[in-house]
Design a protein around this motif. Structure first.
Motif, PDB file in Angstrom:
ATOM      1  N   GLU A  77      14.541   4.811  -3.693  1.00 42.01           N
ATOM      2  CA  GLU A  77      13.186   4.855  -4.769  1.00 42.01           C
ATOM      3  C   GLU A  77      11.663   5.090  -5.032  1.00 42.01           C
ATOM      4  OE1 GLU A  77      13.513   0.660  -6.258  1.00 42.01           O
ATOM      5  OE2 GLU A  77      15.781   0.236  -5.171  1.00 42.01           O
ATOM      6  N   GLY A  78      11.603   5.629  -3.190  1.00 42.67           N
ATOM      7  CA  GLY A  78      10.313   6.596  -3.172  1.00 42.67           C
ATOM      8  C   GLY A  78      10.027   6.139  -2.691  1.00 42.67           C
ATOM      9  N   PHE A  79       9.484   4.271  -2.109  1.00 43.93           N
ATOM     10  CA  PHE A  79       8.637   3.944  -1.739  1.00 43.93           C
ATOM     11  C   PHE A  79       7.670   4.521  -0.586  1.00 43.93           C
ATOM     12  CE2 PHE A  79      10.864   0.504  -4.623  1.00 43.93           C
ATOM     13  CZ  PHE A  79       9.466   0.655  -5.109  1.00 43.93           C
ATOM     14  N   ASP A  80       6.748   3.861  -0.178  1.00 43.00           N
ATOM     15  CA  ASP A  80       5.713   5.105   0.280  1.00 43.00           C
ATOM     16  C   ASP A  80       6.046   3.885   2.136  1.00 43.00           C
ATOM     17  OD1 ASP A  80       4.663   7.088   0.105  1.00 43.00           O
ATOM     18  OD2 ASP A  80       4.200   5.978  -1.481  1.00 43.00           O
ATOM     19  N   MET A  81       5.847   2.732   1.590  1.00 45.71           N
ATOM     20  CA  MET A  81       5.951   1.381   2.197  1.00 45.71           C
ATOM     21  C   MET A  81       6.096  -0.259   1.735  1.00 45.71           C
ATOM     22  SD  MET A  81       2.172  -0.451   3.568  1.00 45.71           S
ATOM     23  CE  MET A  81       1.915   1.722   4.489  1.00 45.71           C
ATOM     24  N   ALA A  82       6.635  -1.192   2.651  1.00 44.04           N
ATOM     25  CA  ALA A  82       6.373  -2.928   2.091  1.00 44.04           C
ATOM     26  C   ALA A  82       6.375  -3.717   2.970  1.00 44.04           C
ATOM     27  CB  ALA A  82       8.272  -2.387   2.061  1.00 44.04           C
TER      28      ALA A  82
END
Length: 311
Positions: free
Chosen positions: A140-145
């Motif tokens: 989903e193209g997230f850099d960080m969670a």
């Protein structure tokens, strides 16, 4: 004095091997084809061995070329990684960071920190995605969670920040009406609220100081995909809930709910920063990660200090 290796020629050779083409390597490296050819020839002369068998239609490695290719490819990759890491460190943080955070924790703990972050890093913007569902960072193209759980083994890079206790709680009115459970197995006879995104859905796990373990599947009228959503029904005395401290701590401190089963502990999770695997991260991602790692533990401790005394 021994001459240094011809690193440029080795890197060009590795790129030709990768693309199986002098022209392709020249295009990717923004060089002329003649420059690429001269670099490979220079390397062949230095080593005293032919590296390619070349025809008008085919480019094939010789035995000497095969032996050199693996090391040259590794040398090119290491050089690119070192350069990217240095660039990432030297560049001022700027651009967009896509950050996924559990909804209530994001609203209560992360969002209040963002004004200070934006003041410190005016050229960084944040796309804050709030959902209790576990997102696919890579897909989903997230850099960080931010994840609050006991993390399973995975290829993701996790940075543990601090522990997050969980409590089994009920309103005084519920306990007065239905009685106080003293063993986890008693919960099967009580009205309980369930949460959709537990690692083992609809199962609550407990351990006491003697090492005894108990797992129960509580049932009730309400199932939610966000823990905050159970609070009205919980405070109204309609059931029992098992919730993390950041959601239920204020209600415990105020006396609206009480901790039950105090001799039993739930598996304690922790707050983690999670990033995809890979090489050096952009400066904007490092900046936000370092900021949250520095600020979140102190912020959550200040918010919970009074609640801890109430427990």
């Amino acid at each position: 004095m021994a001459k240094l290796p011809d690193f440029e020629a080795l890197a060009i050779f590795a790129k030709v091997v990768e693309l199986r083409s002098f022209a392709g390597a020249a295009s990717e490296l923004l060089m002329s084809k003649a420059t690429v050819s001269k670099a490979v020839t220079r390397l062949e002369e230095r080593l005293g061995a032919r590296l390619f068998n070349r025809t008008s239609r085919r480019l094939a490695l010789t035995d000497a070329g095969h032996k050199l290719a693996e090391r040259a490819t590794r040398l090119l990759a290491d050089g690119e990684a070192a350069e990217n890491e240095a660039l990432a460190q030297s560049m001022a943080p700027r651009g967009l960071v896509r950050l996924a955070v559990p909804m209530t924790f994001g609203i209560k703990a992360v969002a209040p920190l963002l004004p200070e972050f934006f003041e410190t890093y005016p050229e960084v913007s944040v796309d804050l995605h709030l959902s209790d569902a576990t997102v696919d960072l890579i897909g989903e193209g997230f850099d960080m969670a931010v994840r609050i759980a006991r993390l399973p083994d995975s290829s993701l890079i996790a940075r543990r920040l601090f522990t997050m206790p969980r409590y089994t709680v009920a309103a005084p009115s519920y306990l007065k009406r239905y009685g106080r459970p003293t063993h986890p197995m008693h919960l099967a006879q009580h009205k309980c609220f369930s949460y959709a995104y537990l690692s083992t859905p609809n199962v609550w796990h407990y351990t006491n100081s003697a090492g005894e373990q108990a797992s129960v599947r509580p049932g009730g009228q309400l199932r939610v995909n966000n823990g905050e959503a159970v609070m009205p029904a919980l405070i109204a005395g309609l059931g029992i809930a098992e919730l993390p401290e950041f959601i239920v701590g204020e209600a415990i401190s105020s006396g609206e709910v009480e901790v039950i089963l105090k001799d039993w502990k739930q598996a304690e999770g922790a707050v983690h920063l999670v990033t995809p695997p890979g090489g050096p991260r952009p400066a904007r991602v490092e900046a936000l990660g370092d900021f949250l790692a520095a600020k979140l533990p102190g912020t959550c401790k200040r918010r919970t200090r009074g609640r801890a005394r109430a427990l």
